[in-house]
Design an enzyme around this catalytic site. Sequence first.
Site, PDB file in Angstrom:
ATOM      1  N   ASP A  22      14.482  35.341  55.513  1.00 14.29           N
ATOM      2  CA  ASP A  22      13.175  35.044  54.916  1.00 14.29           C
ATOM      3  C   ASP A  22      13.222  35.189  53.396  1.00 14.29           C
ATOM      4  O   ASP A  22      14.025  35.946  52.861  1.00 14.29           O
ATOM      5  CB  ASP A  22      12.119  35.989  55.524  1.00 14.29           C
ATOM      6  CG  ASP A  22      10.702  35.477  55.321  1.00 14.29           C
ATOM      7  OD1 ASP A  22      10.532  34.296  54.947  1.00 14.29           O
ATOM      8  OD2 ASP A  22       9.756  36.262  55.548  1.00 14.29           O
ATOM      9  N   ASN A  70       6.955  27.024  62.214  1.00 12.01           N
ATOM     10  CA  ASN A  70       7.307  26.382  60.939  1.00 12.01           C
ATOM     11  C   ASN A  70       6.958  24.887  60.889  1.00 12.01           C
ATOM     12  O   ASN A  70       6.925  24.292  59.809  1.00 12.01           O
ATOM     13  CB  ASN A  70       8.791  26.581  60.596  1.00 12.01           C
ATOM     14  CG  ASN A  70       9.146  27.994  60.182  1.00 12.01           C
ATOM     15  OD1 ASN A  70      10.224  28.498  60.482  1.00 12.01           O
ATOM     16  ND2 ASN A  70       8.251  28.675  59.478  1.00 12.01           N
TER      17      ASN A  70
HETATM   18  C1  IPE Z   1      10.213  33.440  60.076  1.00 16.33           C
HETATM   19  O1  IPE Z   1       9.911  33.274  58.721  1.00 16.33           O
HETATM   20  C2  IPE Z   1      10.950  32.241  60.585  1.00 16.33           C
HETATM   21  C3  IPE Z   1      12.249  32.005  59.977  1.00 16.33           C
HETATM   22  C4  IPE Z   1      12.905  32.825  59.188  1.00 16.33           C
HETATM   23  C5  IPE Z   1      12.862  30.765  60.349  1.00 16.33           C
HETATM   24  P1  IPE Z   1       8.475  32.771  58.268  1.00 16.33           P
HETATM   25  O2  IPE Z   1       8.479  32.821  56.793  1.00 16.33           O
HETATM   26  O3  IPE Z   1       8.150  31.494  58.900  1.00 16.33           O
HETATM   27  O4  IPE Z   1       7.546  33.906  58.890  1.00 16.33           O
HETATM   28  P2  IPE Z   1       6.025  34.271  58.623  1.00 16.33           P
HETATM   29  O5  IPE Z   1       5.225  33.052  58.909  1.00 16.33           O
HETATM   30  O6  IPE Z   1       5.897  34.690  57.198  1.00 16.33           O
HETATM   31  O7  IPE Z   1       5.741  35.392  59.569  1.00 16.33           O
HETATM   32  C1  IPE Z   2      12.730  31.381  55.148  1.00 19.28           C
HETATM   33  O1  IPE Z   2      12.198  31.352  53.869  1.00 19.28           O
HETATM   34  C2  IPE Z   2      13.194  30.040  55.624  1.00 19.28           C
HETATM   35  C3  IPE Z   2      12.388  29.427  56.693  1.00 19.28           C
HETATM   36  C4  IPE Z   2      11.349  29.958  57.253  1.00 19.28           C
HETATM   37  C5  IPE Z   2      12.805  28.122  57.136  1.00 19.28           C
HETATM   38  P1  IPE Z   2      10.692  30.942  53.609  1.00 19.28           P
HETATM   39  O2  IPE Z   2      10.621  29.467  53.425  1.00 19.28           O
HETATM   40  O3  IPE Z   2       9.820  31.474  54.677  1.00 19.28           O
HETATM   41  O4  IPE Z   2      10.395  31.683  52.239  1.00 19.28           O
HETATM   42  P2  IPE Z   2       9.069  32.440  51.839  1.00 19.28           P
HETATM   43  O5  IPE Z   2       8.821  33.457  52.902  1.00 19.28           O
HETATM   44  O6  IPE Z   2       7.982  31.426  51.753  1.00 19.28           O
HETATM   45  O7  IPE Z   2       9.401  33.063  50.526  1.00 19.28           O
HETATM   46 MG    MG Z   3       8.801  33.206  54.906  1.00 16.57          MG
END
Ligand code: IPE
Ligand code: IPE
Ligand code: MG
Length: 248
Positions: A22, A70
């Site tokens: 994340d 997502n």
């Molecule tokens: C969790 O990250 C899913 C992945 C790392 C693929 P998100 O960034 O989507 O999670 P939330 O929505 O903040 O909980």
């Molecule tokens: C994790 O990074 C990757 C995926 C969920 C695909 P994020 O895209 O969630 O990054 P933040 O949490 O918005 O910084």
């Molecule tokens: Mg995230």
Amino acid sequence: MSDLKSHINPEQVPQHIAIIMDGNGRWAKSKGMPRVVGHHSGVKSVREVTSAAAEIGVKYLTLYAFSTENWNRPPAEVTALMTLLVETIKGEIRDLNKNGVRLMAIGDIEALPAASYKALVQGMEDTRNNTRINLVLALNYSAKWEILRAARQLAERAANGSLNPSDINEDTFESALSTHGIPDPELLIRTSGETRISNFLLWQIAYAELYFTPVFWPDFGKKELFEAIISYQRRERRFGMTSEQLGK
Ligand code: IPE
Ligand code: IPE
Ligand code: MG
């Protein structure tokens, strides 16, 4: 780094590490760049962490790459992520083979865009004989989806008479999960400072040690992985027992 490695007990390396990767978006934003740049930079971390995990003998590395939730992101970001998946898998197959990495996947992968699904299946097929480490990508994954699917599958077998409901136990239930045959992760890591599970491996992490770090995923590498493993090895895993029972 070699100093950090010397603090890892080779006898107690987790067999399976799961990571919620994340913070790509915030990493990019902090540098004044668009979110997708963060996703691209995250691939470097995947490479480095996979190689470091293999180096110390981890057998399964499960990476949460795309959750079912997502899909609710802006369409352009979803498309960029799906394109990145295809390009990365195609570009990495040679190195995966060179490094003994077997690619696997959990999640509703058949519902991915056709090109992503195809590249993934090809990648799994091309690396199926590798045994050094299993890299399990969680794609279009949701733990509730996985548990519901298992329940439905067992119910269907009970309804058609091939399974006696009283025979449903942890083993039969696990055999219906997409992680069947994979040991439960001993260590779950989440980067970016969030301290939630976000629908990841709910059944399998029942007794996992949780490790949260503020580091954004694109900045997470070998050093950070080794630090997480050292933290894991300092913990006492009691499984409901007392310290005294464990002979400590
Ligand atoms: C969790 O990250 C899913 C992945 C790392 C693929 P998100 O960034 O989507 O999670 P939330 O929505 O903040 O909980
Ligand atoms: C994790 O990074 C990757 C995926 C969920 C695909 P994020 O895209 O969630 O990054 P933040 O949490 O918005 O910084
Ligand atoms: Mg995230």
